[in-house]
Scaffold this motif. Structure first.
Motif, short mmCIF file in Angstrom:
data_model
loop_
_atom_site.label_atom_id
_atom_site.label_comp_id
_atom_site.label_asym_id
_atom_site.label_seq_id
_atom_site.Cartn_x
_atom_site.Cartn_y
_atom_site.Cartn_z
N SER A 1 2.06 10.07 6.85
CA SER A 1 1.64 10.67 5.57
C SER A 1 0.99 9.65 4.64
CB SER A 1 2.84 11.28 4.84
OG SER A 1 3.67 11.98 5.70
N ASP A 2 1.01 8.39 5.03
CA ASP A 2 0.34 7.35 4.26
C ASP A 2 0.89 7.17 2.84
OD1 ASP A 2 -1.42 5.32 4.42
OD2 ASP A 2 -3.25 6.51 4.28
N CYS A 3 2.19 7.39 2.64
CA CYS A 3 2.80 7.25 1.30
C CYS A 3 2.55 5.85 0.73
CB CYS A 3 4.30 7.48 1.33
SG CYS A 3 4.91 8.85 2.32
N VAL A 4 2.66 4.85 1.60
CA VAL A 4 2.61 3.47 1.13
C VAL A 4 1.25 3.11 0.54
CG1 VAL A 4 1.90 2.34 3.29
CG2 VAL A 4 3.41 1.13 1.70
N ALA A 5 0.18 3.74 1.07
CA ALA A 5 -1.17 3.39 0.61
C ALA A 5 -1.32 3.65 -0.88
CB ALA A 5 -2.20 4.20 1.40
N CYS A 6 -0.76 4.74 -1.36
CA CYS A 6 -0.90 5.09 -2.79
C CYS A 6 0.22 4.51 -3.63
CB CYS A 6 -0.85 6.60 -2.96
SG CYS A 6 -2.32 7.42 -2.39
N HIS A 7 1.41 4.42 -3.07
CA HIS A 7 2.54 4.04 -3.90
C HIS A 7 2.78 2.53 -3.92
CE1 HIS A 7 4.08 7.85 -5.43
NE2 HIS A 7 3.65 8.40 -4.32
N THR A 8 1.76 1.75 -3.62
CA THR A 8 1.89 0.30 -3.66
C THR A 8 0.70 -0.29 -4.41
OG1 THR A 8 2.91 0.38 -1.46
CG2 THR A 8 2.16 -1.77 -2.21
N ASN A 9 0.97 -1.22 -5.29
CA ASN A 9 -0.10 -1.95 -5.94
C ASN A 9 -0.56 -3.03 -4.95
OD1 ASN A 9 -1.65 -3.80 -7.30
ND2 ASN A 9 -0.44 -3.71 -9.19
N HIS A 10 -1.78 -2.88 -4.44
CA HIS A 10 -2.21 -3.76 -3.36
C HIS A 10 -2.57 -5.17 -3.83
CE1 HIS A 10 -1.84 -0.50 -0.50
NE2 HIS A 10 -2.37 0.26 -1.44
N ASP A 11 -2.44 -5.41 -5.13
CA ASP A 11 -2.61 -6.78 -5.63
C ASP A 11 -1.25 -7.44 -5.72
OD1 ASP A 11 -5.37 -6.87 -5.93
OD2 ASP A 11 -5.27 -5.78 -7.83
N GLY A 12 -0.56 -7.51 -4.61
CA GLY A 12 0.70 -8.24 -4.56
C GLY A 12 1.93 -7.46 -4.98
#
Ligand code: HEC
Ligand code: HEC
Ligand code: HEC
Length: 475
Positions: A41-52
């Motif tokens: 479901s790709d939850c992590v892609a949206c629920h993570t700030n990809h700048d660390g």
């Protein structure tokens, strides 16, 4: 009918809700099952700030025409996350877009797709989020939209109109594999979120399922079984290869949001599930009655070039002439894609003929590829083409006139020669894709429904936000 369904649904969930989260000890198997579903479901892609940021701790900003929406902390932190959510509350957030405190979520959270998830799978996801995810005691920044978009209750009307209130049920006429494929493709893996065109209220037009849709700067093409416009000419194995690696030689390669979906999610699915998705997608007919006849999108164009016409002439002189596109190509693209655009033998650099990007039914992905490049990480390796439209990081920047000339050269020489690109077309893609007509509707005061629908646009623009964040990181 609808009320009966939701009652039937509420009963088993209510039972589980009686037990407080902390008192339950979930089995390892159940938590693992939940982890897999969260990946699908790709939850992590949206629920993570990809700048660390920490996984699932929220804080990714999704830019929208009405303001910035922030994803939330969905770790089991009791103070800042969803640690106090009962399973029923969790189910309502994921399937109905209703938050623990009863407020409506903006559809940037794709609950419309997730609404088909079975109670069993919601249970596994819940177990994973409560006991398989590390709690992060950090407050994610809050979403602050201007009036009237800040009135969450306006989302209720939209949700009632456009959210399917139905959990997946197997179709007894179809095979188990097809049913599994439909469940994943229409739900967790949400292919239709991107590949189905949107209506005036930004709702998915189900009668045109998978016939192609705009996603920010990119176009998610027709993936129905139509042999000319869709992917009816691909075998099931072809589709599995593409979903796993992001590439099918002499046909297509994944950039933009498709590359992200593959990197984070699809490449991690089991072969059985990828085959199931392929079986289902292969059965989806085009909305047009009957199959179109003619050459498939993937068989257009051939090797060759237009360079004899300007050999010996000064590069800058030619840039305004008839052969500008060929010159820009020779100077910037041929080093990787070959002078005849034939690509390399190992296929790392693809040929630009027999290529979905140059031979599409519209020119969006040619322009998007030039401006945004390709950046994809999978187990098959890192694939990279530099962006030529980036104002900050690009080694070479091409302006709108240059991109239009180049695109027209590529289309005429290698792809769909019926298309023409204007500098305005390039500007639209440079700005992240066409703006929703909902913006117009809301401006002239079409009322709450339009405003509510406008908020859905957010779901699209976030892909752009993520790309920007990535570029900033790379700098
Ligand atoms: C496309 C981006 C996206 C994906 C994918 C996504 N979410 Fe969300 N989610 C959001 C956003 C944005 C919000 C906050 C929306 C708002 O404030 O109205 C949200 C809110 C939530 C909430 C409410 C949290 C709270 O603060 O009370 C829960 C629970 C949630 N998501 C769970 C999930 C789960 C579980 C998955 C995977 C199955 C998932 N989300 C996948 C974007 C996403
Ligand atoms: C987040 C948006 C998004 C999701 C979700 C998504 N796609 Fe895509 N897809 C795209 C975009 C954008 C492209 C075009 C990529 C390119 O050409 O670089 C694409 C391209 C493709 C292609 C290549 C088609 C062609 O003609 O080039 C196939 C096949 C495909 N997607 C299948 C799927 C399937 C199956 C799913 C669900 C399991 C899915 N996609 C989910 C956005 C998405
Ligand atoms: C440094 C090498 C390099 C250069 C220079 C380069 N490309 Fe690419 N290009 C690639 C790679 C790598 C891919 C992606 C292959 C894959 O996805 O597996 C690609 C993919 C593409 C695609 C398909 C994108 C998609 O989403 O389907 C197009 C179209 C394209 N390039 C056009 C161009 C044009 C036009 C230029 C010149 C402005 C150019 N490339 C310059 C390496 C390069």
């Amino acid at each position: 009918m609808k009320t009966v369904k939701s009652f039937a649904l509420a009963a088993p969930l209510a039972l589980v809700a009686l037990a407080p989260a902390a008192a339950q000890e979930f089995s390892k198997e159940l938590i693992e099952k939940g982890r897999y579903l969260a990946t699908a479901s790709d939850c992590v892609a949206c629920h993570t700030n990809h700048d660390g940021g920490k996984p699932m701790a929220g804080g990714l900003s999704m830019v929208s025409p009405v303001g910035t929406i922030m994803s939330t902390n969905i770790t089991p932190s009791k103070q800042f996350g969803i640690g106090n959510y009962s399973q029923a509350q969790f189910a309502d957030a994921v399937r109905k877009g209703v938050r623990g405190d009863g407020a409506n979520l903006y559809p940037a959270m794709p609950y419309v797709s997730y609404s088909n998830m079975t109670d069993e799978d919601i249970h596994a996801l819940y177990a994973y989020f409560m006991q398989g995810v590390e709690p992060v005691d950090e407050k994610a920044p809050e979403t602050k939209l201007p009036f009237p978009m800040n009135i969450r209750v306006s989302m209720m009307g939209w949700s009632l109109l456009f959210r399917p209130n139905e959990v997946h049920k197997d179709d007894p006429i179809q095979s188990d594999e097809w049913n599994r494929g439909k469940y994943l493709a229409e739900g967790a893996a949400h292919c239709s979120t991107c590949h189905t065109p949107r209506g005036v209220f930004m709702q998915e037009q189900k009668s045109l399922n998978l016939t192609g849709g705009q996603v920010g700067a990119w176009y998610a093409p027709d993936i129905t079984n139509d042999k000319v416009h869709g992917i009816g000419s691909w075998s099931k194995e072809d589709l599995v290869t593409y979903l796993k690696t992001g590439k099918l030689e002499n046909r297509a390669q994944a950039a933009g949001s498709m590359a992200e979906a593959i990197s984070y999610s699809f490449q991690h699915l089991t072969d059985a599930d990828l085959n199931a998705i392929a079986t289902y997608v292969h059965s989806v007919p085009s909305a047009n009655a009957g199959q179109a006849s003619g050459v498939t999108r993937f068989d257009k164009g051939s090797a060759g070039n237009d360079m004899a016409a300007f050999r010996g002439k000064d590069y800058t002189d030619g840039l305004r002439g008839d052969h500008a596109g060929a010159q820009i190509f020779a100077a910037n693209c041929a080093s990787c894609h070959g002078y005849n655009a034939q690509g390399t033998k190992d296929g790392y650099y693809p040929s630009l003929f027999h290529n979905a990007a140059t031979a599409g039914d519209n020119s969006i992905n040619v322009i998007a590829a030039i401006l945004n490049g390709v950046d994809r990480h999978t187990e098959a390796g890192h694939v990279f083409m530099p962006p030529f439209g980036d104002q900050v990081n690009a080694v070479v920047q091409l302006n709108n006139v240059e991109v239009a000339s180049l695109s027209n050269y590529l289309l005429a020489q290698y792809g769909n020669d019926k298309l023409t690109v204007t500098t305005e077309d390039v500007q639209v893609i440079r700005e992240g894709g066409p703006k929703s007509n909902i913006v117009q509707l809301a401006r002239i005061g079409m009322g709450a429904a339009a405003i509510a629908a406008l908020l859905l646009a957010v779901g699209f623009v976030w892909y752009r936000a993520r790309r920007k964040a990535r570029l900033a990181r790379a700098a």
